[in-house]
Scaffold this motif. Sequence first.
Motif, PDB file in Angstrom:
ATOM      1  N   LEU A 220       0.852  -1.188   0.000  1.00  0.00           N
ATOM      2  CA  LEU A 220       0.000   0.000   0.000  1.00  0.00           C
ATOM      3  C   LEU A 220       0.888   1.238   0.000  1.00  0.00           C
ATOM      4  CD1 LEU A 220      -2.754  -0.963   2.593  1.00  0.00           C
ATOM      5  CD2 LEU A 220      -2.962  -0.867   0.108  1.00  0.00           C
ATOM      6  N   THR A 221       0.617   2.136  -0.921  1.00  0.00           N
ATOM      7  CA  THR A 221       1.382   3.381  -1.000  1.00  0.00           C
ATOM      8  C   THR A 221       0.535   4.575  -0.593  1.00  0.00           C
ATOM      9  OG1 THR A 221       0.796   3.611  -3.325  1.00  0.00           O
ATOM     10  CG2 THR A 221       2.880   2.495  -2.824  1.00  0.00           C
ATOM     11  N   GLU A 222      -0.769   4.343  -0.451  1.00  0.00           N
ATOM     12  CA  GLU A 222      -1.688   5.394  -0.015  1.00  0.00           C
ATOM     13  C   GLU A 222      -2.864   4.739   0.694  1.00  0.00           C
ATOM     14  OE1 GLU A 222      -2.659   7.355  -3.668  1.00  0.00           O
ATOM     15  OE2 GLU A 222      -4.101   5.844  -4.259  1.00  0.00           O
ATOM     16  N   SER A 223      -3.630   5.546   1.403  1.00  0.00           N
ATOM     17  CA  SER A 223      -4.808   5.026   2.097  1.00  0.00           C
ATOM     18  C   SER A 223      -5.729   4.370   1.070  1.00  0.00           C
ATOM     19  CB  SER A 223      -5.534   6.146   2.829  1.00  0.00           C
ATOM     20  OG  SER A 223      -4.705   6.663   3.856  1.00  0.00           O
ATOM     21  N   ALA A 224      -6.380   3.280   1.477  1.00  0.00           N
ATOM     22  CA  ALA A 224      -7.210   2.527   0.530  1.00  0.00           C
ATOM     23  C   ALA A 224      -8.268   1.728   1.259  1.00  0.00           C
ATOM     24  CB  ALA A 224      -6.335   1.575  -0.289  1.00  0.00           C
ATOM     25  N   THR A 225      -9.352   1.437   0.524  1.00  0.00           N
ATOM     26  CA  THR A 225     -10.355   0.476   0.989  1.00  0.00           C
ATOM     27  C   THR A 225     -10.228  -0.725   0.065  1.00  0.00           C
ATOM     28  OG1 THR A 225     -11.829   2.182   1.834  1.00  0.00           O
ATOM     29  CG2 THR A 225     -12.814   0.027   1.355  1.00  0.00           C
ATOM     30  N   VAL A 226      -9.717  -1.810   0.612  1.00  0.00           N
ATOM     31  CA  VAL A 226      -9.521  -3.037  -0.163  1.00  0.00           C
ATOM     32  C   VAL A 226     -10.805  -3.855  -0.082  1.00  0.00           C
ATOM     33  CG1 VAL A 226      -8.191  -5.183  -0.366  1.00  0.00           C
ATOM     34  CG2 VAL A 226      -7.054  -3.056   0.347  1.00  0.00           C
TER      35      VAL A 226
END
Length: 182
Positions: free
Chosen positions: A128-134
């Motif tokens: 992850l390189t940035e905030s995310a919703t997986v």
Amino acid sequence: MATYQALYRKYRPDNFDETYYILYTLDGKTPTASSAAYSAPIAITQACTLKAIALKDGCTNSEVATATYTIKAREVVKTPAISPNGGEVQEGTQVALSCATEGATIYYTLDGTTPTTASARYTAPFALTESATVKAMAVKDGYYTNSQVAQASFTITKPVEVVVAMPAISLQSGEVEEGTQV
């Protein structure tokens, strides 16, 4: 769902005419004159015992044909697991997806949209390189339905820079006597 045209073919003589018919039951009882008449394939939608008899005016009735059917269990692909399962993480954190259904293929998204088989196919952990919703779902050929969608939200935290305090000197700059301790 299964259909049973074979019943019709098995008892249908080459000299078929309108006085020939098949009666059947799905409750395991022997067909009687008040039983359902076979006119089209029979859809088996629940476990049952099919019994059928062929009749024709002026002929001896056939023996009773019997077949017992069960409905195959509808298998559902297990919901994928996301590890870690969301939260605050450092940039570069590796996210792994897995599924308890052996041989299932996992598809995922990082933008919070619901994955489909056109989404990214999971092959290995990703960083992850940035905030995310997986979101992830799994599919497998031969199963009744795809998995439910798993979801985990990640917030990238910046490492806190620790600054060491400047040392304090007990005596200010200036002229001192030889041997003065500071």
